[in-house]
Design a protein around this motif. Structure first.
Motif, mmCIF file in Angstrom:
data_model
loop_
_atom_site.group_PDB
_atom_site.id
_atom_site.type_symbol
_atom_site.label_atom_id
_atom_site.label_comp_id
_atom_site.label_asym_id
_atom_site.label_seq_id
_atom_site.Cartn_x
_atom_site.Cartn_y
_atom_site.Cartn_z
ATOM 1 N N TYR A 108 90.368 -55.283 -50.528
ATOM 2 C CA TYR A 108 89.913 -56.470 -49.793
ATOM 3 C C TYR A 108 88.785 -56.103 -48.831
ATOM 4 O O TYR A 108 87.786 -56.816 -48.722
ATOM 5 C CB TYR A 108 91.076 -57.087 -49.030
ATOM 6 N N ASN A 109 88.949 -55.005 -48.140
ATOM 7 C CA ASN A 109 87.915 -54.578 -47.187
ATOM 8 C C ASN A 109 86.587 -54.281 -47.884
ATOM 9 O O ASN A 109 85.507 -54.533 -47.339
ATOM 10 C CB ASN A 109 88.395 -53.353 -46.412
ATOM 11 N N LYS A 110 86.665 -53.756 -49.108
ATOM 12 C CA LYS A 110 85.433 -53.489 -49.864
ATOM 13 C C LYS A 110 84.724 -54.792 -50.220
ATOM 14 O O LYS A 110 83.489 -54.839 -50.261
ATOM 15 C CB LYS A 110 85.772 -52.707 -51.128
ATOM 16 N N LEU A 111 85.499 -55.844 -50.477
ATOM 17 C CA LEU A 111 84.905 -57.136 -50.810
ATOM 18 C C LEU A 111 84.295 -57.828 -49.591
ATOM 19 O O LEU A 111 83.480 -58.734 -49.729
ATOM 20 C CB LEU A 111 85.967 -58.055 -51.430
ATOM 21 N N GLN A 112 84.699 -57.413 -48.399
ATOM 22 C CA GLN A 112 84.275 -58.082 -47.171
ATOM 23 C C GLN A 112 83.411 -57.179 -46.289
ATOM 24 O O GLN A 112 83.490 -57.254 -45.063
ATOM 25 C CB GLN A 112 85.520 -58.539 -46.387
ATOM 26 N N GLN A 113 82.590 -56.367 -46.896
ATOM 27 C CA GLN A 113 81.810 -55.398 -46.138
ATOM 28 C C GLN A 113 80.943 -56.040 -45.059
ATOM 29 O O GLN A 113 80.850 -55.544 -43.934
ATOM 30 C CB GLN A 113 80.921 -54.583 -47.099
ATOM 31 N N ASN A 114 80.327 -57.174 -45.362
ATOM 32 C CA ASN A 114 79.424 -57.815 -44.402
ATOM 33 C C ASN A 114 80.165 -58.443 -43.222
ATOM 34 O O ASN A 114 79.580 -58.619 -42.142
ATOM 35 C CB ASN A 114 78.585 -58.884 -45.106
ATOM 36 N N SER A 115 81.435 -58.787 -43.418
ATOM 37 C CA SER A 115 82.200 -59.453 -42.360
ATOM 38 C C SER A 115 83.314 -58.569 -41.807
ATOM 39 O O SER A 115 84.118 -59.033 -41.000
ATOM 40 C CB SER A 115 82.817 -60.751 -42.896
ATOM 41 N N LEU A 116 83.360 -57.333 -42.231
ATOM 42 C CA LEU A 116 84.473 -56.456 -41.863
ATOM 43 C C LEU A 116 84.334 -55.946 -40.434
ATOM 44 O O LEU A 116 83.279 -55.490 -40.023
ATOM 45 C CB LEU A 116 84.540 -55.280 -42.837
ATOM 46 N N ARG A 117 85.436 -56.043 -39.668
ATOM 47 C CA ARG A 117 85.514 -55.478 -38.321
ATOM 48 C C ARG A 117 86.837 -54.717 -38.212
ATOM 49 O O ARG A 117 87.900 -55.311 -38.379
ATOM 50 C CB ARG A 117 85.466 -56.580 -37.257
#
Length: 293
Positions: free
Chosen positions: A89-98
């Motif tokens: 999931y984190n890989k899919l959300q790289q631009n929004s990941l915090r």
């Protein structure tokens, strides 16, 4: 001096009345009341046969250190920031990941071997231009219940809150309770739902979509839910300060429903029965079963 009975005589009294008299009417009324009143009581109490029984217990609940959250923001190019403990999931959300700082503590307050509450704190780093106005969060638990049958499953709590005023911190206070649609199985160990709620091996965004997760979870017969949570929304986040999520969840004693017909039947044998040749071990086993219920 001894006393002997010389004579005894049974006395029989008969009272007669006309059919159209107050005494006859009273007798008819009492007779009808004797048979009708129990039927009325049975009808008002949902029948003479009890189909379900209930018991109270505290399930064994453990936070799995797994979570997923989304913070919806205004004032920046990103409409949300997110994080989960699932790598794909984190890989899919790289631009929004915090990546937040996470602290969790579970306590066994009364020392009975079962955890009583969870205290979870997350500090999510944000840009000064990002203002949090809503939150959605999933927390995942391991759940066991071993009385009147056994159930082992994965469960979760769903947290959501929104505000028109940007926040700096949210405090959540709630109780994680079991939701039953059907009675628990009395016999055997029910492990039907002892699988991961999220397919963490999936590389597709649909596997992590909250609407799909909640829909699939809602279709289960036994779930857990955060009951009547209280939210305290704090405003006024300072420059370069993180958004803080503080969650306090209690694991209480609850009432559970199970089939009454699955209870063991106790058969009383007469002294002259040929089936009465029970050994001492058999009698101890029966006595233990009776005491356990």
């Amino acid at each position: 001096m001894a006393v002997f009975e010389i004579f005894s005589h049974a006395e029989l009294r008969r009272y007669r009345s006309h059919i159209f008299s107050k005494a006859t009417a009273l007798q008819v009324f009492i007779t009808l009341l004797t048979y009708i009143l129990p039927l009325v009581v049975i009808y008002l109490n949902d029948g003479i046969w009890i189909s379900d029984a209930r018991f109270r217990d505290q399930p064994k609940i453990v936070f799995k250190k797994e979570l997923l959250f989304l913070l919806y923001t205004t004032g920046s190019t990103q409409s949300y920031v997110t994080y989960s403990t699932f790598e794909n999931y984190n890989k899919l959300q790289q631009n929004s990941l915090r990546i937040p700082l996470i602290k969790s503590v579970e306590e066994d307050i009364n020392g009975d071997g079962k955890l009583d509450n969870l205290q979870l704190t997350l500090e999510v780093p944000l840009y000064d231009s990002e203002n949090v106005v809503a939150i959605e969060m999933l927390l995942f638990f391991h759940y066991e219940l071993h009385k009147h049958g056994s159930i082992t499953m994965n469960s979760m709590a769903y947290i959501h809150h929104s505000s028109v005023i940007p926040g700096a911190k949210i405090n959540v206070y709630g109780t994680l309770e079991t939701v039953q649609r059907i009675p628990l199985h009395y016999k055997g160990n029910n492990i039907r739902f002892n699988t991961s709620i999220i397919d963490s091996d999936s590389v597709y965004a649909s596997a992590y979509d909250l609407s799909n997760i909640l829909k699939k979870y809602h279709e289960r017969n036994v779930t857990t839910k955060l009951i009547e949570p209280y939210y305290a929304w704090t405003i006024g986040r300072g420059a370069k300060m993180p958004f803080i999520i503080s969650v306090n969840i209690k694991y209480p004693w609850q009432e559970f429903m199970y089939p009454f017909t699955d209870l063991p039947t106790l058969v009383i044998l007469s002294e002259d029965s040929k089936l009465c040749n029970l050994s001492v071990a058999d009698l101890k086993y029966v006595s233990h079963k009776i005491q356990s219920y």
